[in-house]
Design an enzyme around this catalytic site. Sequence first.
Site, PDB file in Angstrom:
ATOM      1  N   CYS A 109       0.887  -1.163   0.000  1.00 50.16           N
ATOM      2  CA  CYS A 109       0.000   0.000   0.000  1.00 50.16           C
ATOM      3  C   CYS A 109       0.917   1.201   0.000  1.00 50.16           C
ATOM      4  O   CYS A 109       1.546   1.513   1.010  1.00 50.16           O
ATOM      5  CB  CYS A 109      -0.914   0.004   1.223  1.00 50.16           C
ATOM      6  SG  CYS A 109      -2.048   1.408   1.238  1.00 50.16           S
ATOM      7  N   CYS A 112      -0.364   4.418   2.363  1.00 55.55           N
ATOM      8  CA  CYS A 112      -0.634   4.276   3.799  1.00 55.55           C
ATOM      9  C   CYS A 112      -0.449   2.803   4.176  1.00 55.55           C
ATOM     10  O   CYS A 112       0.663   2.292   4.044  1.00 55.55           O
ATOM     11  CB  CYS A 112      -2.023   4.807   4.169  1.00 55.55           C
ATOM     12  SG  CYS A 112      -3.360   4.249   3.103  1.00 55.55           S
ATOM     13  N   SER A 113      -1.490   2.106   4.610  1.00 57.47           N
ATOM     14  CA  SER A 113      -1.305   0.711   5.019  1.00 57.47           C
ATOM     15  C   SER A 113      -2.598  -0.081   4.856  1.00 57.47           C
ATOM     16  O   SER A 113      -2.932  -0.875   5.721  1.00 57.47           O
ATOM     17  CB  SER A 113      -0.813   0.646   6.465  1.00 57.47           C
ATOM     18  OG  SER A 113      -1.721   1.317   7.324  1.00 57.47           O
ATOM     19  N   CYS A 114      -3.306   0.135   3.756  1.00 58.22           N
ATOM     20  CA  CYS A 114      -4.541  -0.621   3.525  1.00 58.22           C
ATOM     21  C   CYS A 114      -4.235  -2.116   3.541  1.00 58.22           C
ATOM     22  O   CYS A 114      -3.291  -2.571   2.898  1.00 58.22           O
ATOM     23  CB  CYS A 114      -5.154  -0.205   2.187  1.00 58.22           C
ATOM     24  SG  CYS A 114      -5.660   1.532   2.144  1.00 58.22           S
TER      25      CYS A 114
END
Length: 214
Positions: A109, A112-114
């Site tokens: 991702c 961000c950190s999906c």
Amino acid sequence: MSQNTDEHGHQHSELSDMDLRVRALETVLTQKGYIDPAALDVLIDTYQTRIGPRNGALVVARSWVDPAYRDWLRADASAAIASLGYSGRQGEHMVAVENTPALHNMVVCTLCSCYPWPVLGLPPTWYKSAAYRARAVKDPRGVLADFGVTLPEATRIRIWDSTAEVRYLVIPERPAGTEALDEAQLAALVSRDSMIGTALVHAHTQAPAPGSSA
């Protein structure tokens, strides 16, 4: 949304105010020494090895033993995964991508950190790091080498960029020598990282007991 090493794009939702506040607070507390990042890793590992990733591992194992389920998973991962009871926030829209000798898939991702929490649990800290997010796109073989994975030069690497709308599950290759294992034993071989694409699945000399963590 598929990506490769030469072409890249991203469609993200903005982080919420709460997300930004939590991240800022975590950074400040870590810098001041009030929290230990290693302790946070232990908590994360609990979710990753005991709660979340085992769901994904069971999905992978089912796909290995049931060709009809495998086809369903590749065609409509959200429905196929939900049929096993794994659904909820962060896992509404899933896509399953399958590793083959010619193609290796890896998930990142970039902004961000999906991450598919109902399937893989909480994301590992390295998945959220700027270094991984940047290098996975620019130097996927280098990143895999950092994880101890060396692929044949002929194997193509495809990077999938998770978003708030679509999240990915890598179906790793079933290792040779596991023909006699049942579904639970196969699931025990599947690691979190293999379902992100930063590890391969290997057959253990002696299969772990069903229900144990890999």
